[in-house]
Design a protein around this motif. Structure first.
Motif, PDB file in Angstrom:
ATOM      1  N   PHE A  79       0.852  -1.189   0.000  1.00  0.00           N
ATOM      2  CA  PHE A  79       0.000   0.000   0.000  1.00  0.00           C
ATOM      3  C   PHE A  79       0.885   1.235   0.000  1.00  0.00           C
ATOM      4  N   VAL A  80       0.349   2.312  -0.554  1.00  0.00           N
ATOM      5  CA  VAL A  80       1.016   3.616  -0.514  1.00  0.00           C
ATOM      6  C   VAL A  80       0.077   4.586   0.178  1.00  0.00           C
ATOM      7  N   ALA A  81       0.635   5.369   1.103  1.00  0.00           N
ATOM      8  CA  ALA A  81      -0.141   6.394   1.804  1.00  0.00           C
ATOM      9  C   ALA A  81      -0.240   7.625   0.904  1.00  0.00           C
ATOM     10  N   THR A  82      -1.415   8.270   0.933  1.00  0.00           N
ATOM     11  CA  THR A  82      -1.622   9.439   0.069  1.00  0.00           C
ATOM     12  C   THR A  82      -2.182  10.619   0.857  1.00  0.00           C
ATOM     13  N   ASP A  83      -2.006  11.800   0.268  1.00  0.00           N
ATOM     14  CA  ASP A  83      -2.605  13.006   0.846  1.00  0.00           C
ATOM     15  C   ASP A  83      -3.980  13.225   0.216  1.00  0.00           C
ATOM     16  N   ASP A  84      -4.601  14.348   0.516  1.00  0.00           N
ATOM     17  CA  ASP A  84      -5.947  14.625   0.022  1.00  0.00           C
ATOM     18  C   ASP A  84      -6.013  14.783  -1.502  1.00  0.00           C
ATOM     19  N   ASP A  85      -4.868  15.052  -2.130  1.00  0.00           N
ATOM     20  CA  ASP A  85      -4.817  15.195  -3.586  1.00  0.00           C
ATOM     21  C   ASP A  85      -4.391  13.904  -4.282  1.00  0.00           C
ATOM     22  N   GLY A  86      -4.224  12.833  -3.504  1.00  0.00           N
ATOM     23  CA  GLY A  86      -3.830  11.557  -4.089  1.00  0.00           C
ATOM     24  C   GLY A  86      -2.339  11.400  -4.313  1.00  0.00           C
ATOM     25  N   LYS A  87      -1.553  12.326  -3.818  1.00  0.00           N
ATOM     26  CA  LYS A  87      -0.091  12.248  -3.951  1.00  0.00           C
ATOM     27  C   LYS A  87       0.472  11.413  -2.799  1.00  0.00           C
ATOM     28  N   SER A  88       1.498  10.620  -3.109  1.00  0.00           N
ATOM     29  CA  SER A  88       2.090   9.778  -2.067  1.00  0.00           C
ATOM     30  C   SER A  88       2.778  10.639  -1.009  1.00  0.00           C
ATOM     31  N   VAL A  89       2.698  10.161   0.217  1.00  0.00           N
ATOM     32  CA  VAL A  89       3.309  10.866   1.354  1.00  0.00           C
ATOM     33  C   VAL A  89       4.120   9.870   2.169  1.00  0.00           C
ATOM     34  N   SER A  90       5.057  10.387   2.942  1.00  0.00           N
ATOM     35  CA  SER A  90       5.931   9.515   3.728  1.00  0.00           C
ATOM     36  C   SER A  90       5.147   8.812   4.835  1.00  0.00           C
ATOM     37  N   VAL A  91       5.664   7.640   5.202  1.00  0.00           N
ATOM     38  CA  VAL A  91       5.049   6.830   6.265  1.00  0.00           C
ATOM     39  C   VAL A  91       6.068   6.611   7.377  1.00  0.00           C
ATOM     40  N   PRO A  92       5.595   6.349   8.592  1.00  0.00           N
ATOM     41  CA  PRO A  92       6.536   6.048   9.673  1.00  0.00           C
ATOM     42  C   PRO A  92       7.357   4.803   9.330  1.00  0.00           C
ATOM     43  N   LYS A  93       8.617   4.841   9.690  1.00  0.00           N
ATOM     44  CA  LYS A  93       9.512   3.709   9.430  1.00  0.00           C
ATOM     45  C   LYS A  93       9.187   2.564  10.374  1.00  0.00           C
ATOM     46  N   TRP A  94       9.091   1.371   9.806  1.00  0.00           N
ATOM     47  CA  TRP A  94       8.946   0.161  10.617  1.00  0.00           C
ATOM     48  C   TRP A  94      10.328  -0.427  10.831  1.00  0.00           C
ATOM     49  N   VAL A  95      10.671  -0.698  12.078  1.00  0.00           N
ATOM     50  CA  VAL A  95      11.977  -1.260  12.415  1.00  0.00           C
ATOM     51  C   VAL A  95      11.761  -2.624  13.052  1.00  0.00           C
ATOM     52  N   PRO A  96      12.306  -3.676  12.437  1.00  0.00           N
ATOM     53  CA  PRO A  96      12.159  -5.004  13.032  1.00  0.00           C
ATOM     54  C   PRO A  96      13.018  -5.126  14.289  1.00  0.00           C
ATOM     55  N   HIS A  97      12.474  -5.804  15.291  1.00  0.00           N
ATOM     56  CA  HIS A  97      13.212  -5.982  16.544  1.00  0.00           C
ATOM     57  C   HIS A  97      13.537  -7.448  16.815  1.00  0.00           C
ATOM     58  N   THR A  98      12.581  -8.319  16.584  1.00  0.00           N
ATOM     59  CA  THR A  98      12.794  -9.737  16.869  1.00  0.00           C
ATOM     60  C   THR A  98      13.410 -10.435  15.658  1.00  0.00           C
ATOM     61  N   GLU A  99      13.915 -11.628  15.860  1.00  0.00           N
ATOM     62  CA  GLU A  99      14.465 -12.414  14.750  1.00  0.00           C
ATOM     63  C   GLU A  99      13.380 -12.703  13.719  1.00  0.00           C
ATOM     64  N   GLU A 100      12.177 -13.001  14.178  1.00  0.00           N
ATOM     65  CA  GLU A 100      11.065 -13.271  13.263  1.00  0.00           C
ATOM     66  C   GLU A 100      10.753 -12.046  12.410  1.00  0.00           C
ATOM     67  N   GLU A 101      10.732 -10.871  13.026  1.00  0.00           N
ATOM     68  CA  GLU A 101      10.478  -9.636  12.280  1.00  0.00           C
ATOM     69  C   GLU A 101      11.589  -9.360  11.270  1.00  0.00           C
ATOM     70  N   LYS A 102      12.827  -9.652  11.633  1.00  0.00           N
ATOM     71  CA  LYS A 102      13.943  -9.468  10.698  1.00  0.00           C
ATOM     72  C   LYS A 102      13.815 -10.414   9.510  1.00  0.00           C
ATOM     73  N   LYS A 103      13.380 -11.634   9.754  1.00  0.00           N
ATOM     74  CA  LYS A 103      13.146 -12.595   8.665  1.00  0.00           C
ATOM     75  C   LYS A 103      12.034 -12.100   7.749  1.00  0.00           C
ATOM     76  N   GLN A 104      10.981 -11.538   8.335  1.00  0.00           N
ATOM     77  CA  GLN A 104       9.872 -11.026   7.534  1.00  0.00           C
ATOM     78  C   GLN A 104      10.311  -9.842   6.673  1.00  0.00           C
ATOM     79  N   GLU A 105      11.145  -8.979   7.223  1.00  0.00           N
ATOM     80  CA  GLU A 105      11.645  -7.853   6.443  1.00  0.00           C
ATOM     81  C   GLU A 105      12.498  -8.352   5.270  1.00  0.00           C
TER      82      GLU A 105
END
Length: 154
Positions: A107-133
């Motif tokens: 998915f891409v986050a958009t503003d009210d005009d439909g333009k893409s906007v930045s999203v909060p960074k997801w940082v993996p912490h566990t080994e499982e999350e690192k594997k998923q990334e």
């Protein structure tokens, strides 16, 4: 915190296909809804689906089963979020869910005009999350290869 977003409900007769099981299109709708809810919750924005990849139906879902759809972020780009979605089902009299479907949606986050906007960074912490990334990153490489293959047909 990346707590999975979870939907639970009972599959209904209106979800039936010609074989008497839940229609794949119904499952895909549930996947898109859960993915959107997860992405918009993560970003705090309206989001659009830009890619659905590798949807895998393991087993059919029966009408009247309890369905559980879990969605969680596994990778973020500057404006995109890769959401892993698993669909499970169980009979009413059983306690254990069985995995029925898996896929990744971007998915891409958009503003009210439909333009893409930045999203909060997801940082993996566990080994499982690192594997998923890492899984999400490998899929990005495959998507680029698929897009190149498809170009003559677009």
């Amino acid at each position: 915190m990346n707590t999975p977003l979870v939907f639970q409900f009972i599959s209904e007769p209106s979800d039936v296909n010609y074989g008497g099981k839940v229609h794949g299109g119904s499952v895909m709708k549930w996947i898109d809804q859960a993915g959107y809810a997860c992405a918009s919750t993560w970003s705090g924005r309206y989001c659009v689906t830009v890619y659905v990849g590798g949807i895998r139906f393991y087993q059919p879902i029966k009408i009247g089963q309890i369905v559980k759809v879990e969605a969680h972020v596994i990778y973020t780009g500057s404006t995109s979020m890769h959401i892993a979605i698993d669909v499970y089902a169980r009979d009413l009299k059983k306690e254990t869910f069985e995995k029925k479907t898996h896929c990744i949606i971007v998915f891409v986050a958009t503003d009210d005009d439909g333009k893409s906007v930045s999203v909060p960074k997801w940082v993996p912490h566990t080994e499982e999350e690192k594997k998923q990334e890492e899984y999400a990153k490998r899929l990005m490489v495959h998507r680029k290869q698929i897009e190149e293959e498809m170009k003559p047909f677009l």
